[in-house]
Write a protein that holds these residues in place. Sequence first.
Motif, short mmCIF file in Angstrom:
data_model
loop_
_atom_site.label_atom_id
_atom_site.label_comp_id
_atom_site.label_asym_id
_atom_site.label_seq_id
_atom_site.Cartn_x
_atom_site.Cartn_y
_atom_site.Cartn_z
N UNK A 80 -2.68 -20.58 106.09
CA UNK A 80 -3.70 -20.41 107.10
C UNK A 80 -3.09 -20.60 108.48
N UNK A 81 -3.41 -19.72 109.38
CA UNK A 81 -2.86 -19.85 110.74
C UNK A 81 -3.52 -20.97 111.52
N UNK A 82 -4.56 -21.59 110.97
CA UNK A 82 -5.25 -22.67 111.69
C UNK A 82 -5.17 -24.00 110.95
N UNK A 83 -4.43 -24.11 109.87
CA UNK A 83 -4.41 -25.34 109.09
C UNK A 83 -3.04 -25.96 108.95
N UNK A 84 -2.24 -25.95 110.01
CA UNK A 84 -0.89 -26.49 109.96
C UNK A 84 -0.82 -27.73 110.86
N UNK A 85 -0.25 -28.81 110.32
CA UNK A 85 -0.17 -30.08 111.04
C UNK A 85 1.24 -30.66 110.92
N UNK A 86 1.63 -31.49 111.89
CA UNK A 86 2.91 -32.19 111.84
C UNK A 86 2.66 -33.66 112.17
N UNK A 87 3.50 -34.52 111.60
CA UNK A 87 3.43 -35.94 111.90
C UNK A 87 4.82 -36.53 111.98
N UNK A 88 4.97 -37.58 112.76
CA UNK A 88 6.25 -38.28 112.88
C UNK A 88 6.33 -39.28 111.73
N UNK A 89 7.36 -39.15 110.92
CA UNK A 89 7.50 -39.94 109.70
C UNK A 89 7.44 -41.45 109.97
N UNK A 146 -4.85 -39.95 97.73
CA UNK A 146 -5.08 -40.98 98.74
C UNK A 146 -4.65 -40.45 100.11
N UNK A 147 -5.21 -41.08 101.15
CA UNK A 147 -4.93 -40.64 102.52
C UNK A 147 -3.57 -41.13 103.00
N UNK A 148 -2.89 -40.28 103.75
CA UNK A 148 -1.73 -40.72 104.54
C UNK A 148 -2.31 -41.43 105.75
N UNK A 149 -1.83 -42.65 106.02
CA UNK A 149 -2.36 -43.44 107.13
C UNK A 149 -1.26 -43.64 108.17
N UNK A 150 -1.63 -43.41 109.42
CA UNK A 150 -0.71 -43.57 110.55
C UNK A 150 -1.01 -44.88 111.28
N UNK A 151 -0.06 -45.31 112.09
CA UNK A 151 -0.26 -46.47 112.96
C UNK A 151 -1.42 -46.18 113.91
N UNK A 152 -2.02 -47.23 114.44
CA UNK A 152 -3.17 -47.09 115.33
C UNK A 152 -2.88 -46.12 116.47
N UNK A 153 -3.80 -45.20 116.67
CA UNK A 153 -3.68 -44.21 117.74
C UNK A 153 -2.80 -43.03 117.42
N UNK A 154 -2.12 -43.04 116.27
CA UNK A 154 -1.22 -41.95 115.88
C UNK A 154 -1.89 -41.09 114.81
N UNK A 155 -1.29 -39.97 114.49
CA UNK A 155 -1.82 -39.08 113.47
C UNK A 155 -1.12 -37.75 113.48
N UNK A 156 -1.68 -36.81 112.75
CA UNK A 156 -1.13 -35.46 112.70
C UNK A 156 -1.47 -34.68 113.96
N UNK A 157 -0.50 -33.95 114.50
CA UNK A 157 -0.75 -32.99 115.56
C UNK A 157 -0.97 -31.63 114.91
N UNK A 158 -1.70 -30.77 115.58
CA UNK A 158 -2.03 -29.46 115.02
C UNK A 158 -1.13 -28.38 115.61
N UNK A 165 15.56 -33.35 115.83
CA UNK A 165 16.34 -34.19 114.90
C UNK A 165 15.54 -35.38 114.37
N UNK A 166 14.23 -35.33 114.50
CA UNK A 166 13.38 -36.46 114.14
C UNK A 166 12.82 -36.26 112.73
N UNK A 167 12.84 -37.30 111.87
CA UNK A 167 12.22 -37.20 110.55
C UNK A 167 10.71 -36.97 110.70
N UNK A 168 10.20 -35.94 110.03
CA UNK A 168 8.81 -35.53 110.18
C UNK A 168 8.17 -35.32 108.80
N UNK A 169 6.88 -35.03 108.82
CA UNK A 169 6.16 -34.52 107.65
C UNK A 169 5.22 -33.43 108.17
#
Length: 188
Positions: free
Chosen positions: A26-35, A62-74, A121-125
């Motif tokens: 999907x062209x609208x369902x892609x996200x990135x997060x900092x590992x 189960x949900x992937x949980x990020x530190x407070x204020x962080x999350x997936x970018x679109x 060069x940053x580890x991501x998901x």
Amino acid sequence: MANCYDDVVNENLDACINSEIQAGVSEVGVYYGVHSQITTFPMPLSPGDVGYTFETAVTVTEDIVFAAGKGFGKITVQSDMGEVKVSAPGNKGNKKSKSSFDFYIPGNSKKLLGFIRTFKNVPMVYCVTERDGQKRLIGDKFNPAYMSEVEGTTGKGGEDDKGIQFTIEAYSLPIVYEGVIQEPVVVP
């Protein structure tokens, strides 16, 4: 000597040839997060775990949980220009799992170029939604994803694509993710 797969149940791998199988992402369902910003990263079951099946071997509910204020970018990718692949590189008896995500982002804005400079060069998901709605993770708790190839172009003529082609790779299977997409808190 016991084989670690003695208790694994054989399962049929059926396919319905008349099913509508949507290809692509999907062209609208892609996200990135900092590992490193992830505080809880659930993993699929392994052989020997209670409830292990072929499906639970690649599924996280189960949900992937990020530190407070962080999350997936679109990320908005160009339509019909994204693909998730899985392969098994390595020698016989010593195969590994590898997943990759190829996608194209139109344009070459300052923000897009800054994203490359910041995260090259940053580890991501990455979480990629397929056209049938299934979400895939590129990268997992122990094997983050990295940009392996990035190539941009201004295009040569009026009908050419202008944008940046990305290839993201991780030495893990593309996990089926059924959790919530946690988005960051945006401060105005």
